[in-house]
Design a protein around this motif. Structure first.
Motif, PDB file in Angstrom:
ATOM      1  N   UNK A  10     -21.512  10.437  21.582  1.00 25.66           N
ATOM      2  CA  UNK A  10     -20.813  10.111  22.120  1.00 25.66           C
ATOM      3  C   UNK A  10     -19.154  10.365  22.467  1.00 25.66           C
ATOM      4  N   UNK A  11     -19.325  10.300  20.956  1.00 26.11           N
ATOM      5  CA  UNK A  11     -17.140  10.171  20.778  1.00 26.11           C
ATOM      6  C   UNK A  11     -17.240  12.060  20.550  1.00 26.11           C
ATOM      7  N   UNK A  12     -17.756  12.779  19.638  1.00 31.71           N
ATOM      8  CA  UNK A  12     -17.934  14.350  20.048  1.00 31.71           C
ATOM      9  C   UNK A  12     -18.547  15.196  21.494  1.00 31.71           C
ATOM     10  N   UNK A  13     -19.003  14.439  22.200  1.00 30.44           N
ATOM     11  CA  UNK A  13     -18.365  14.726  23.800  1.00 30.44           C
ATOM     12  C   UNK A  13     -17.497  14.406  24.530  1.00 30.44           C
ATOM     13  N   UNK A  14     -17.111  12.687  24.449  1.00 30.00           N
ATOM     14  CA  UNK A  14     -16.400  12.793  25.071  1.00 30.00           C
ATOM     15  C   UNK A  14     -15.360  13.585  25.233  1.00 30.00           C
ATOM     16  N   UNK A  15     -14.198  12.978  23.612  1.00 29.14           N
ATOM     17  CA  UNK A  15     -13.981  13.374  23.072  1.00 29.14           C
ATOM     18  C   UNK A  15     -13.581  15.618  23.176  1.00 29.14           C
ATOM     19  N   UNK A  16     -14.912  16.015  23.022  1.00 28.67           N
ATOM     20  CA  UNK A  16     -14.029  17.218  22.741  1.00 28.67           C
ATOM     21  C   UNK A  16     -13.674  18.179  24.543  1.00 28.67           C
ATOM     22  N   UNK A  17     -14.542  17.341  25.497  1.00 28.05           N
ATOM     23  CA  UNK A  17     -14.681  17.299  26.885  1.00 28.05           C
ATOM     24  C   UNK A  17     -12.963  17.296  26.981  1.00 28.05           C
ATOM     25  N   UNK A  18     -12.087  15.621  26.657  1.00 24.16           N
ATOM     26  CA  UNK A  18     -10.961  15.402  26.862  1.00 24.16           C
ATOM     27  C   UNK A  18     -10.061  16.901  25.774  1.00 24.16           C
TER      28      UNK A  18
END
Length: 80
Positions: A10-18
């Motif tokens: 979640x951290x990698x996914x949402x942070x990366x998307x942002x």
């Protein structure tokens, strides 16, 4: 273990998307200004490539975030 991996995804996914949305969107805006400023004679290919990479990266990030959220929910369901 599943819960930890879910939180990391979640951290990698949402942070990366942002991050990709912000940075890729900024570069796309720069290419768009060049495209508009020259009347469409320059930066068209670069604009299309940057927009494509940005959209693909954001979608992958959202997918990772959703996958992580699903893992956390499954881990909580097994616990109860």
């Amino acid at each position: 273990m599943r819960k930890t991996i879910g939180y990391l995804l979640q951290i990698l996914g949402w942070g990366g998307a942002a991050w990709l949305g912000l940075v890729g969107g900024s570069f796309s805006a720069i290419y768009l200004m060049g495209f508009i400023g020259t009347g469409g004679r320059e930066a068209g290919g670069e604009l299309a490539l940057m927009l494509g990479i940005t959209v693909a990266g954001v979608l992958v990030g959202i997918g990772l975030g959703r996958w992580g959220r699903r893992l956390v929910r499954q881990a909580n369901a097994f616990k109860a």
